[in-house]
Scaffold this motif. Structure first.
Motif, PDB file in Angstrom:
ATOM      1  N   GLU A  19     -41.565 -21.109 -46.206  1.00  0.00           N
ATOM      2  CA  GLU A  19     -42.521 -21.452 -45.150  1.00  0.00           C
ATOM      3  C   GLU A  19     -42.611 -22.958 -44.930  1.00  0.00           C
ATOM      4  OE1 GLU A  19     -46.275 -19.186 -44.512  1.00  0.00           O
ATOM      5  OE2 GLU A  19     -45.729 -18.344 -46.471  1.00  0.00           O
ATOM      6  N   LEU A  55     -39.863 -10.739 -46.418  1.00  0.00           N
ATOM      7  CA  LEU A  55     -40.089 -11.984 -45.674  1.00  0.00           C
ATOM      8  C   LEU A  55     -40.157 -11.750 -44.170  1.00  0.00           C
ATOM      9  CD1 LEU A  55     -40.317 -15.083 -45.530  1.00  0.00           C
ATOM     10  CD2 LEU A  55     -37.808 -15.140 -45.471  1.00  0.00           C
ATOM     11  N   THR A  98     -43.361  -9.600 -43.248  1.00  0.00           N
ATOM     12  CA  THR A  98     -44.700 -10.091 -43.587  1.00  0.00           C
ATOM     13  C   THR A  98     -44.987 -11.452 -42.972  1.00  0.00           C
ATOM     14  OG1 THR A  98     -43.990 -11.078 -45.668  1.00  0.00           O
ATOM     15  CG2 THR A  98     -44.843  -8.806 -45.748  1.00  0.00           C
ATOM     16  N   LYS A  99     -43.956 -12.149 -42.536  1.00  0.00           N
ATOM     17  CA  LYS A  99     -44.116 -13.478 -41.940  1.00  0.00           C
ATOM     18  C   LYS A  99     -43.409 -13.564 -40.577  1.00  0.00           C
ATOM     19  CE  LYS A  99     -45.629 -15.103 -45.963  1.00  0.00           C
ATOM     20  NZ  LYS A  99     -46.967 -15.494 -46.226  1.00  0.00           N
ATOM     21  N   SER A 126     -44.331 -14.453 -37.766  1.00  0.00           N
ATOM     22  CA  SER A 126     -44.674 -15.626 -36.956  1.00  0.00           C
ATOM     23  C   SER A 126     -43.726 -16.799 -37.209  1.00  0.00           C
ATOM     24  CB  SER A 126     -46.116 -16.056 -37.221  1.00  0.00           C
ATOM     25  OG  SER A 126     -46.278 -16.429 -38.578  1.00  0.00           O
ATOM     26  N   LEU A 127     -43.067 -16.820 -38.358  1.00  0.00           N
ATOM     27  CA  LEU A 127     -42.093 -17.874 -38.651  1.00  0.00           C
ATOM     28  C   LEU A 127     -40.865 -17.782 -37.751  1.00  0.00           C
ATOM     29  CD1 LEU A 127     -42.077 -17.795 -42.554  1.00  0.00           C
ATOM     30  CD2 LEU A 127     -43.118 -19.532 -41.093  1.00  0.00           C
TER      31      LEU A 127
END
Length: 135
Positions: free
Chosen positions: A60, A85, A88-89, A91-92
């Motif tokens: 991140e 990854l 769950t993330k 938005s990255l």
């Protein structure tokens, strides 16, 4: 018989789960940059040529600094960490198309694809960026 080459979620249209054969083709055509999210010792033991190490613990913080292509492949040993990854993330990954390699490097090697051993510049880039940004 129909061959499934990708799986997509309607909730994350920019994220695709693909087998190693698709990743290998994308890499050979220079369509993606591979990001290996394993630990340094795992990368040193074996990694896909040309992949860039970015350990999950620092992902991140450093991902945007390391991003240089619009499409990326996320890889790990068995696809457990990479799948966690990307889902769950998400938005990255708003700005990029992400290919999550199913089966991980383990399946890559079982298919007889090339790997390298040892640490190289792509394996230490994350650490150089981390220490530079801490100053």
């Amino acid at each position: 018989m129909m061959l499934i080459t990708e799986r997509r979620s309607p909730f994350y249209p920019n994220i695709q789960n693909v087998p190693p054969s698709v990743i290998r083709k994308l890499v050979k055509n220079k369509e993606i940059q591979l990001i290996d999210i394993r630990q340094s010792w795992e990368y040193e033991d074996h990694h896909i040529p040309g992949s860039i190490l970015l350990p999950l613990d620092y992902f991140e913080d450093l991902f945007q600094l390391m991003l240089n292509k619009s499409n990326i492949g996320i890889i790990c040993e068995h696809a457990n960490r990479s799948t966690w990854l990307v889902y769950t993330k998400p938005s990255l990954f708003k700005e990029v198309k992400v290919y999550n390699m199913l089966g991980g490097i383990e399946l890559w090697m079982m298919m007889g694809y090339e790997v390298e051993k040892g640490m190289d510049n792509n394996g230490t880039l994350w650490y150089k960026l981390l220490t530079k940004n801490l100053r």
